[in-house]
Design a protein around this motif. Structure first.
Motif, PDB file in Angstrom:
ATOM      1  N   SER A  52       0.817  -1.225   0.000  1.00 12.24           N
ATOM      2  CA  SER A  52       0.000   0.000   0.000  1.00 12.24           C
ATOM      3  C   SER A  52       0.845   1.267   0.000  1.00 12.24           C
ATOM      4  O   SER A  52       0.328   2.355  -0.244  1.00 12.24           O
ATOM      5  N   GLY A  53       2.134   1.142   0.313  1.00 11.78           N
ATOM      6  CA  GLY A  53       3.009   2.304   0.272  1.00 11.78           C
ATOM      7  C   GLY A  53       3.151   3.084   1.566  1.00 11.78           C
ATOM      8  O   GLY A  53       3.682   4.190   1.561  1.00 11.78           O
ATOM      9  N   THR A  81      -7.850 -10.178   2.757  1.00 16.99           N
ATOM     10  CA  THR A  81      -8.357  -9.772   1.443  1.00 16.99           C
ATOM     11  C   THR A  81      -8.530  -8.260   1.301  1.00 16.99           C
ATOM     12  O   THR A  81      -9.017  -7.799   0.269  1.00 16.99           O
ATOM     13  N   VAL A  82      -8.112  -7.488   2.299  1.00 18.89           N
ATOM     14  CA  VAL A  82      -8.154  -6.028   2.145  1.00 18.89           C
ATOM     15  C   VAL A  82      -7.039  -5.644   1.179  1.00 18.89           C
ATOM     16  O   VAL A  82      -5.864  -5.925   1.417  1.00 18.89           O
ATOM     17  N   SER A  83      -7.407  -5.007   0.086  1.00 20.16           N
ATOM     18  CA  SER A  83      -6.437  -4.743  -0.978  1.00 20.16           C
ATOM     19  C   SER A  83      -5.542  -3.548  -0.667  1.00 20.16           C
ATOM     20  O   SER A  83      -5.953  -2.608   0.029  1.00 20.16           O
ATOM     21  N   PRO A  84      -4.323  -3.546  -1.213  1.00 13.32           N
ATOM     22  CA  PRO A  84      -3.462  -2.365  -1.085  1.00 13.32           C
ATOM     23  C   PRO A  84      -4.136  -1.110  -1.637  1.00 13.32           C
ATOM     24  O   PRO A  84      -3.972  -0.019  -1.101  1.00 13.32           O
ATOM     25  N   MET A 141      -6.422   0.334   0.914  1.00 15.42           N
ATOM     26  CA  MET A 141      -5.632   0.987   1.955  1.00 15.42           C
ATOM     27  C   MET A 141      -5.147   2.351   1.485  1.00 15.42           C
ATOM     28  O   MET A 141      -5.208   3.329   2.226  1.00 15.42           O
ATOM     29  N   ARG A 142      -4.670   2.420   0.235  1.00 20.96           N
ATOM     30  CA  ARG A 142      -4.212   3.703  -0.314  1.00 20.96           C
ATOM     31  C   ARG A 142      -5.347   4.719  -0.349  1.00 20.96           C
ATOM     32  O   ARG A 142      -5.143   5.902  -0.052  1.00 20.96           O
TER      33      ARG A 142
END
Length: 195
Positions: free
Chosen positions: A44-45, A108-111, A114-115
């Motif tokens: 996610s950075g 399963t929470v995607s990057p 999150m971004r």
């Protein structure tokens, strides 16, 4: 003075009593479940990732071997989620502007999501950002440093929901298409996720 951006706190200390064993270590697509969660956080950075360990700390540590994260052990994990939140927030660099709080059992929470939540908090100037799935608020949630003190005051087996609900005006909501990511709380949850 600008801070060091948004870091992440991954909560991976629970006893998994409803699961009947260490759910974070069950295999999912060839790797331990918790590793999927943490790899998504890294993708996610965020500027730094702190993973809070507790129950079966050695096993979770081994599951995350080689990943560029900082591991902290919560000696009070049996006293509930609030202790892990406090432990993770206290471990952050003092220059961090905000923290993305992620549940270790949500692989399963995607990057990308999150971004989106991190950007919503940063761009809105509000101290809290939370995703909303079909009208229901969920995780992960971003907390600015301004509310770290409120997290530090939490007690018992409660997350930071009460901090989020304290004042709706200070929360930016990120509307998400689709269902809320599944928590793996029970064997049935795991079987549904593993397919």
């Amino acid at each position: 003075m600008p801070g060091l951006g948004t870091a992440a706190v991954v909560l991976a200390a629970g006893t998994a009593s409803r699961f009947g064993g260490q759910k974070l270590l069950v295999p999912l697509r060839g790797h331990p479940l918790v590793r999927h969660t943490v790899e998504n956080v890294l993708a996610s950075g965020v500027t730094d990732v702190v993973v809070v360990l507790g129950a079966d700390a050695d096993g979770v540590r081994a599951a995350l071997a080689g990943l560029p994260v900082r591991l902290v052990v919560n000696p009070d994990y049996r006293d509930g989620m609030s202790t892990s939140l406090r432990c993770g927030i206290r471990a952050l660099d003092p220059g961090v502007a905000a923290a993305l709080v992620v549940l270790g059992d949500q692989p399963t929470v995607s990057p990308e999501l999150m971004r989106r939540v991190v950007a919503a908090q940063r761009d809105s100037g509000k101290p809290i950002a939370a995703p909303v799935y079909a009208g229901t608020q969920g995780n992960p949630v971003v907390f600015a440093r301004a509310v770290f003190g409120e997290i530090d005051a939490l007690e018992g087996d409660r997350g930071a929901r009460e901090v989020v609900q304290r004042d709706a005006a200070r929360v930016v909501r990120v509307h998400v298409d689709g269902e809320m990511p599944r928590d793996v709380d029970t064997r049935e949850d795991y079987e549904a996720l593993a397919g």
